[in-house]
Scaffold this active site. Structure first.
Site, PDB file in Angstrom:
ATOM      1  N   VAL A  90       0.871  -1.172   0.000  1.00  0.00           N
ATOM      2  CA  VAL A  90       0.000   0.000   0.000  1.00  0.00           C
ATOM      3  C   VAL A  90       0.909   1.223   0.000  1.00  0.00           C
ATOM      4  O   VAL A  90       1.858   1.298   0.793  1.00  0.00           O
ATOM      5  CB  VAL A  90      -0.930   0.021   1.232  1.00  0.00           C
ATOM      6  CG1 VAL A  90      -1.719   1.316   1.307  1.00  0.00           C
ATOM      7  CG2 VAL A  90      -1.882  -1.180   1.202  1.00  0.00           C
ATOM      8  N   GLY A  98      -6.969   1.351   6.209  1.00  0.00           N
ATOM      9  CA  GLY A  98      -7.638   0.050   6.149  1.00  0.00           C
ATOM     10  C   GLY A  98      -7.461  -0.685   4.844  1.00  0.00           C
ATOM     11  O   GLY A  98      -7.970  -1.795   4.684  1.00  0.00           O
ATOM     12  N   GLY A 100      -4.679  -2.024   3.464  1.00  0.00           N
ATOM     13  CA  GLY A 100      -3.874  -3.237   3.637  1.00  0.00           C
ATOM     14  C   GLY A 100      -4.694  -4.361   4.234  1.00  0.00           C
ATOM     15  O   GLY A 100      -4.649  -5.505   3.772  1.00  0.00           O
ATOM     16  N   ASN A 127      11.081  -5.457   9.191  1.00  0.00           N
ATOM     17  CA  ASN A 127       9.862  -4.706   8.902  1.00  0.00           C
ATOM     18  C   ASN A 127       8.873  -4.820  10.074  1.00  0.00           C
ATOM     19  O   ASN A 127       7.823  -5.458   9.973  1.00  0.00           O
ATOM     20  CB  ASN A 127       9.244  -5.201   7.594  1.00  0.00           C
ATOM     21  CG  ASN A 127       8.208  -4.254   7.050  1.00  0.00           C
ATOM     22  OD1 ASN A 127       7.713  -3.380   7.763  1.00  0.00           O
ATOM     23  ND2 ASN A 127       7.858  -4.439   5.794  1.00  0.00           N
ATOM     24  N   TYR A 134       0.555  -7.925  10.783  1.00  0.00           N
ATOM     25  CA  TYR A 134       0.201  -9.323  10.528  1.00  0.00           C
ATOM     26  C   TYR A 134      -0.194 -10.040  11.818  1.00  0.00           C
ATOM     27  O   TYR A 134      -1.152 -10.809  11.846  1.00  0.00           O
ATOM     28  CB  TYR A 134       1.350 -10.061   9.843  1.00  0.00           C
ATOM     29  CG  TYR A 134       1.731  -9.498   8.493  1.00  0.00           C
ATOM     30  CD1 TYR A 134       0.774  -8.956   7.630  1.00  0.00           C
ATOM     31  CD2 TYR A 134       3.056  -9.502   8.073  1.00  0.00           C
ATOM     32  CE1 TYR A 134       1.134  -8.447   6.392  1.00  0.00           C
ATOM     33  CE2 TYR A 134       3.414  -8.991   6.837  1.00  0.00           C
ATOM     34  CZ  TYR A 134       2.457  -8.464   6.003  1.00  0.00           C
ATOM     35  OH  TYR A 134       2.812  -7.958   4.783  1.00  0.00           O
TER      36      TYR A 134
END
Length: 165
Positions: A90, A98, A100, A127, A134
């Site tokens: 993104v 929102g 992603g 990252n 995640y």
């Protein structure tokens, strides 16, 4: 008013935008030197006679702002197909709205609809924002696995090795 987010399957006309997003992602990951993809090679592998992968386009107020590229794999342990998310990106100006989450969950829906037993992806160990994102979705970091890769001349050399008789 919140931005209007839409997710749609990529079309052949999206290929230049996909390449531009790949180049932005490579720059973010400090891997620009590894990109050899072209509009023609993406068109052939995404929309040619034997597509290797699929992509979803993420749009904010009708403008492309991100993408998710994925392909089918297979789990011998589960004896079921899976999906591998190769890239999720993104653009920085649109992070936090929102998009992603919408892209990654859209691919999860596809995996579920196709009866997949796994949905996996990789993340660079530095990252931290992506890892936190995640994990907030319930993803589990598989720290005991390491990716092995051969490319270019090494792959060509390996392919020429004669199998033991």
């Amino acid at each position: 008013m919140p931005p209007l987010l839409t997710i749609r399957p990529a079309t052949e006309t999206d290929v230049p935008a996909i390449l531009a997003l790949i180049l932005e992602l490579a720059d973010y990951e400090q891997l620009t030197h590894e990109v050899v993809a072209t509009v023609d090679s993406l068109r052939a592998t995404l929309f040619g006679p034997s597509p290797c992968a699929e992509a979803l386009m993420g749009c904010v107020n009708g403008e492309v702002a991100g993408f998710a590229l994925f392909f089918q794999n297979y789990s011998t342990f589960l004896a079921r197909p899976g999906l591998h998310l190769e890239d999720l990106y993104v653009q920085p100006a649109h992070r936090g709205c929102g998009l992603g989450r919408a892209l990654i969950t859209a691919v999860a829906r596809i995996a579920h609809e196709r009866g997949c037993g796994r949905y996996e992806w990789t993340v660079l160990d530095w990252n931290t924002p992506a890892i936190r994102f995640y994990e907030s979705l319930g993803a589990e970091m598989k720290s005991d696995w390491r990716i092995m890769r051969v490319t270019g001349p090494t792959l060509e050399s390996m392919a020429r090795v004669a199998p033991d008789a």
